[in-house]
Write a protein that holds these residues in place. Structure first.
Motif, PDB file in Angstrom:
ATOM      1  N   GLY A 101      11.309  15.563   8.659  1.00 19.34           N
ATOM      2  CA  GLY A 101      12.823  15.249   8.095  1.00 19.34           C
ATOM      3  C   GLY A 101      13.142  15.908   6.850  1.00 19.34           C
ATOM      4  N   ARG A 128      15.400  10.789  10.066  1.00 18.35           N
ATOM      5  CA  ARG A 128      15.972  10.311   8.918  1.00 18.35           C
ATOM      6  C   ARG A 128      15.305   9.452   7.987  1.00 18.35           C
ATOM      7  N   ASP A 149      13.954  16.203  12.461  1.00 20.07           N
ATOM      8  CA  ASP A 149      15.209  15.367  11.887  1.00 20.07           C
ATOM      9  C   ASP A 149      14.854  14.115  11.909  1.00 20.07           C
TER      10      ASP A 149
END
Length: 121
Positions: free
Chosen positions: A118, A71, A69
């Motif tokens: 991501g 960003r 995850d």
């Protein structure tokens, strides 16, 4: 809630700084580096925290860290490519398990890998 801090094995302080700080953009939070003894340090970038050790027995070379995850993974990837680090030019691609996720892998000078993953933007 527990906090996980992987320990990665390294063998050369200058190469750790070149790779993790100068190229990847981590900061050194603290280090233990007495004269004529192995070093041990913590580096971080945002929520990613790693311990890097030269001590025998702390870890084995060849570890893998998966950063989930992350960003703006594509933006970060391009930033690394633009630095033209001569030892690493990772490719960016869709994750085999989910085409909505982009991943790239960097290999440190000590055979450790970090996989950044991501969502596509």
């Amino acid at each position: 809630m527990a906090i996980v801090k992987p320990v990665l094995r390294a063998f050369d302080h200058a190469k750790v700084i070149e790779f993790y700080v100068d190229w990847l953009g981590f900061q050194v939070d603290w280090e233990d580096r007495p004269d004529n003894t192995p070093f041990y340090m913590q580096v971080s970038m945002g929520d990613i925290v790693l311990h890097i050790s030269e001590h025998h027995g702390d870890a084995s070379p060849g570890g893998t860290v998966y950063v989930d995850d992350f960003r703006d993974v594509a933006v970060y990837h391009q930033k690394l490519i633009d630095k033209q680090y001569k030892y690493n030019r990772p490719g960016l691609g869709e994750a085999f398990y989910d085409p909505s996720i982009l991943t790239f892998t960097v290999n440190d000078p000590f055979y450790n890998k970090i996989i950044f993953a991501g969502k596509k933007q």
